[in-house]
Design a protein around this motif. Structure first.
Motif, PDB file in Angstrom:
ATOM      1  N   VAL A   1      -9.354 -24.145  10.442  1.00  0.00           N
ATOM      2  CA  VAL A   1     -10.420 -25.000   9.921  1.00  0.00           C
ATOM      3  C   VAL A   1     -11.756 -24.253   9.833  1.00  0.00           C
ATOM      4  O   VAL A   1     -12.768 -24.841   9.464  1.00  0.00           O
ATOM      5  N   GLU A   2     -11.751 -22.982  10.196  1.00  0.00           N
ATOM      6  CA  GLU A   2     -12.931 -22.113  10.074  1.00  0.00           C
ATOM      7  C   GLU A   2     -12.470 -20.736   9.650  1.00  0.00           C
ATOM      8  O   GLU A   2     -11.267 -20.444   9.687  1.00  0.00           O
ATOM      9  N   PRO A   3     -13.388 -19.856   9.234  1.00  0.00           N
ATOM     10  CA  PRO A   3     -12.982 -18.522   8.807  1.00  0.00           C
ATOM     11  C   PRO A   3     -12.233 -17.767   9.913  1.00  0.00           C
ATOM     12  O   PRO A   3     -12.511 -17.943  11.096  1.00  0.00           O
ATOM     13  N   THR A   4     -11.253 -16.966   9.494  1.00  0.00           N
ATOM     14  CA  THR A   4     -10.523 -16.111  10.418  1.00  0.00           C
ATOM     15  C   THR A   4     -11.027 -14.681  10.254  1.00  0.00           C
ATOM     16  O   THR A   4     -11.639 -14.340   9.237  1.00  0.00           O
ATOM     17  N   GLU A   5     -10.787 -13.855  11.275  1.00  0.00           N
ATOM     18  CA  GLU A   5     -11.193 -12.452  11.196  1.00  0.00           C
ATOM     19  C   GLU A   5     -10.074 -11.568  11.700  1.00  0.00           C
ATOM     20  O   GLU A   5      -9.300 -11.953  12.579  1.00  0.00           O
ATOM     21  N   GLN A   6     -10.018 -10.363  11.132  1.00  0.00           N
ATOM     22  CA  GLN A   6      -9.005  -9.386  11.517  1.00  0.00           C
ATOM     23  C   GLN A   6      -9.563  -7.990  11.336  1.00  0.00           C
ATOM     24  O   GLN A   6     -10.511  -7.781  10.583  1.00  0.00           O
ATOM     25  N   VAL A   7      -8.972  -7.048  12.052  1.00  0.00           N
ATOM     26  CA  VAL A   7      -9.255  -5.635  11.849  1.00  0.00           C
ATOM     27  C   VAL A   7      -8.010  -5.042  11.210  1.00  0.00           C
ATOM     28  O   VAL A   7      -6.897  -5.219  11.718  1.00  0.00           O
TER      29      VAL A   7
ATOM     30  N   HIS B   1       0.831  -1.211   0.000  1.00  0.00           N
ATOM     31  CA  HIS B   1       0.000   0.000   0.000  1.00  0.00           C
ATOM     32  C   HIS B   1       0.862   1.256   0.000  1.00  0.00           C
ATOM     33  O   HIS B   1       2.043   1.210   0.329  1.00  0.00           O
ATOM     34  N   ASP B   2       0.207   2.384  -0.285  1.00  0.00           N
ATOM     35  CA  ASP B   2       0.851   3.690  -0.143  1.00  0.00           C
ATOM     36  C   ASP B   2       0.570   4.272   1.242  1.00  0.00           C
ATOM     37  O   ASP B   2       0.839   5.443   1.492  1.00  0.00           O
ATOM     38  N   VAL B   3       0.032   3.457   2.139  1.00  0.00           N
ATOM     39  CA  VAL B   3      -0.240   3.823   3.534  1.00  0.00           C
ATOM     40  C   VAL B   3       0.347   2.729   4.423  1.00  0.00           C
ATOM     41  O   VAL B   3       0.673   1.642   3.949  1.00  0.00           O
ATOM     42  N   ALA B   4       0.486   2.998   5.710  1.00  0.00           N
ATOM     43  CA  ALA B   4       0.862   1.949   6.664  1.00  0.00           C
ATOM     44  C   ALA B   4      -0.394   1.163   7.001  1.00  0.00           C
ATOM     45  O   ALA B   4      -1.515   1.675   6.913  1.00  0.00           O
ATOM     46  N   GLU B   5      -0.218  -0.099   7.394  1.00  0.00           N
ATOM     47  CA  GLU B   5      -1.358  -0.920   7.782  1.00  0.00           C
ATOM     48  C   GLU B   5      -1.066  -1.605   9.110  1.00  0.00           C
ATOM     49  O   GLU B   5       0.013  -2.163   9.300  1.00  0.00           O
ATOM     50  N   VAL B   6      -2.031  -1.534  10.003  1.00  0.00           N
ATOM     51  CA  VAL B   6      -1.976  -2.262  11.267  1.00  0.00           C
ATOM     52  C   VAL B   6      -3.061  -3.323  11.181  1.00  0.00           C
ATOM     53  O   VAL B   6      -4.230  -2.997  10.975  1.00  0.00           O
ATOM     54  N   ILE B   7      -2.668  -4.596  11.307  1.00  0.00           N
ATOM     55  CA  ILE B   7      -3.599  -5.719  11.180  1.00  0.00           C
ATOM     56  C   ILE B   7      -3.647  -6.443  12.517  1.00  0.00           C
ATOM     57  O   ILE B   7      -2.625  -6.938  12.991  1.00  0.00           O
ATOM     58  N   HIS B   8      -4.832  -6.497  13.126  1.00  0.00           N
ATOM     59  CA  HIS B   8      -5.008  -7.192  14.405  1.00  0.00           C
ATOM     60  C   HIS B   8      -5.896  -8.406  14.183  1.00  0.00           C
ATOM     61  O   HIS B   8      -7.039  -8.279  13.742  1.00  0.00           O
ATOM     62  N   ILE B   9      -5.355  -9.602  14.460  1.00  0.00           N
ATOM     63  CA  ILE B   9      -6.110 -10.836  14.283  1.00  0.00           C
ATOM     64  C   ILE B   9      -7.062 -10.993  15.463  1.00  0.00           C
ATOM     65  O   ILE B   9      -6.627 -10.994  16.620  1.00  0.00           O
ATOM     66  N   ILE B  10      -8.368 -11.083  15.178  1.00  0.00           N
ATOM     67  CA  ILE B  10      -9.350 -11.202  16.254  1.00  0.00           C
ATOM     68  C   ILE B  10      -9.947 -12.600  16.360  1.00  0.00           C
ATOM     69  O   ILE B  10     -10.590 -12.920  17.360  1.00  0.00           O
ATOM     70  N   LYS B  11      -9.709 -13.448  15.329  1.00  0.00           N
ATOM     71  CA  LYS B  11     -10.250 -14.807  15.400  1.00  0.00           C
ATOM     72  C   LYS B  11      -9.431 -15.733  14.514  1.00  0.00           C
ATOM     73  O   LYS B  11      -9.235 -15.454  13.324  1.00  0.00           O
ATOM     74  N   GLY B  12      -8.940 -16.832  15.096  1.00  0.00           N
ATOM     75  CA  GLY B  12      -8.332 -17.894  14.320  1.00  0.00           C
ATOM     76  C   GLY B  12      -6.826 -17.841  14.177  1.00  0.00           C
ATOM     77  O   GLY B  12      -6.143 -17.024  14.780  1.00  0.00           O
ATOM     78  N   LYS B  13      -6.335 -18.768  13.336  1.00  0.00           N
ATOM     79  CA  LYS B  13      -4.915 -18.910  13.044  1.00  0.00           C
ATOM     80  C   LYS B  13      -4.671 -18.507  11.595  1.00  0.00           C
ATOM     81  O   LYS B  13      -5.431 -18.889  10.702  1.00  0.00           O
TER      82      LYS B  13
END
Length: 137
Positions: free
Chosen positions: A107-113, A62-74
């Motif tokens: 084994v199931e969907p993961t989620e992140q912000v 990206h042309d921006v910084a990204e902060v990714i926080h995993i809220i569910k799963g592996k």
């Protein structure tokens, strides 16, 4: 007079949108640039993302910084050219211009912000202050 007041984006009202650039990834925008402008903050977008089983946010930058926080799963993160395993509670700090990818490793969907933040050479961040108020009964 521009009155300041708290607004709410109700989760169930936010539509899941397909990321056509990636594989089996959907997102909801929980804070867009227009809303950020009204708050007086520098944010390009904040997304809640869901990666289906066998899904992937394909390699990109990206042309921006990204902060990714995993809220569910592996998940597996393409980090500095190498795949590494992480799980819910972990946070990835991705500078502007850095290639990265996140794949579902569960084994199931993961989620992140994912928070997309404009970058500048003139940055002077500081911690925030809170001010307590008396409760009205």
């Amino acid at each position: 007079m521009n009155e300041k007041k708290t607004n709410v984006n109700v989760g169930e009202d936010l539509k899941w949108n397909l990321f056509t650039e990636h594989r089996e990834v959907h997102h909801r925008e929980i804070l867009g640039a227009e809303q950020a402008d009204k708050l007086g903050v520098s944010v390009s977008s904040v997304l809640r993302e869901r990666i289906a089983v066998n899904g992937a946010v394909l390699p990109h930058y990206h042309d921006v910084a990204e902060v990714i926080h995993i809220i569910k799963g592996k998940v597996k993160l393409l980090q500095n050219g190498e795949w590494k395993s992480y799980k819910d509670g972990d946070t990835f700090l991705v500078p502007s211009g850095v290639v990265h990818s996140v794949v579902n490793d569960d084994v199931e969907p993961t989620e992140q912000v994912s928070m997309f933040l404009p970058v500048s050479d003139d940055v002077q961040n500081e911690g925030f202050k809170s001010y307590m108020v008396d409760e009205e009964k």
